[in-house]
Scaffold this active site. Sequence first.
Site, PDB file in Angstrom:
ATOM      1  N   CYS A 148      -7.046  25.807  42.486  1.00 35.42           N
ATOM      2  CA  CYS A 148      -6.447  24.531  42.074  1.00 35.42           C
ATOM      3  C   CYS A 148      -6.544  24.350  40.567  1.00 35.42           C
ATOM      4  CB  CYS A 148      -7.142  23.375  42.787  1.00 35.42           C
ATOM      5  SG  CYS A 148      -6.773  23.286  44.552  1.00 35.42           S
TER       6      CYS A 148
ATOM      7  N   CYS B 115     -11.289  23.600  43.146  1.00 37.10           N
ATOM      8  CA  CYS B 115     -11.707  25.000  43.181  1.00 37.10           C
ATOM      9  C   CYS B 115     -10.932  25.785  42.112  1.00 37.10           C
ATOM     10  CB  CYS B 115     -11.458  25.582  44.571  1.00 37.10           C
ATOM     11  SG  CYS B 115      -9.698  25.730  44.973  1.00 37.10           S
TER      12      CYS B 115
ATOM     13  N   GLU C 244      -5.048  18.441  45.292  1.00 38.32           N
ATOM     14  CA  GLU C 244      -4.618  18.457  43.900  1.00 38.32           C
ATOM     15  C   GLU C 244      -3.211  19.028  43.756  1.00 38.32           C
ATOM     16  OE1 GLU C 244      -8.975  19.975  43.909  1.00 38.32           O
ATOM     17  OE2 GLU C 244      -7.273  19.803  45.290  1.00 38.32           O
TER      18      GLU C 244
ATOM     19  N   HIS D 147      -4.165  22.323  49.085  1.00 40.67           N
ATOM     20  CA  HIS D 147      -5.177  21.394  48.605  1.00 40.67           C
ATOM     21  C   HIS D 147      -4.565  20.102  48.058  1.00 40.67           C
ATOM     22  CE1 HIS D 147      -8.630  24.564  48.126  1.00 40.67           C
ATOM     23  NE2 HIS D 147      -8.059  24.575  49.308  1.00 40.67           N
TER      24      HIS D 147
END
Length: 226
Positions: free
Chosen positions: A168, A165, A141, A139
């Site tokens: 993360c 999410c 992040e 992801h």
Amino acid sequence: MNATYIALISISAALGALSSVVAFRLISSNPKPPRSRRVFRLHEKRSLNAHPCQNPFDPSKREGYLSWDDYFMAIAFLSAKRSKDPNRQVGACLVSQNGIILGIGYNGFPRGCSDDKLPWAKKSISGDPLETKYPYVVHAEVNAILNTNHASAAGQRLYVTMFPCNECAKIIIQSGVSEVIYFVEKMLNNPDTAYTASHKLLSMAGVKVRKHQPHMTEISLKFEDS
């Protein structure tokens, strides 16, 4: 050849000659500007559009510049343009408390893992999760935090185009990020377990969370000579 036909030919010839004289005078009375002048005018118009400058003697600063929040969020959106994901592109920008960009990232596969050999599908026809992107993708992040060249993320701000999410959120908390600024929240009207857990974890860990409120509706970029 009768006299009437000869007269008609003569009148037609006379009208044609008169039209030519009138056209020549109109062209002569409106000459085209020199080539250099046309080029200068086009250049001048382009410069005015590209650089709407104020009076050079005016000491005041330019109006309409980007706010810090819009600036960092715009970098997150620009980073998202690098994502190969055909369904959703997410970008993130990690910023220190004094406004220094520490890392940027977007959703994609790990380094060394070819994005031509792994699947980008959201669902599998056969029902096999290994035929979807989810087991492989990193992801935005996480990439932003990992791309800091070993600088600490502790106490820093994370700008992200989509609310993180729960997986993360765990990494955000563990890395010490103090604030998350997001633009849009996935499943806003029908949040699933992952995003409900994310809110709970971030709140319990004392990580500040706020939705970005842009000062500008859009930012237009053009690649051109200044």
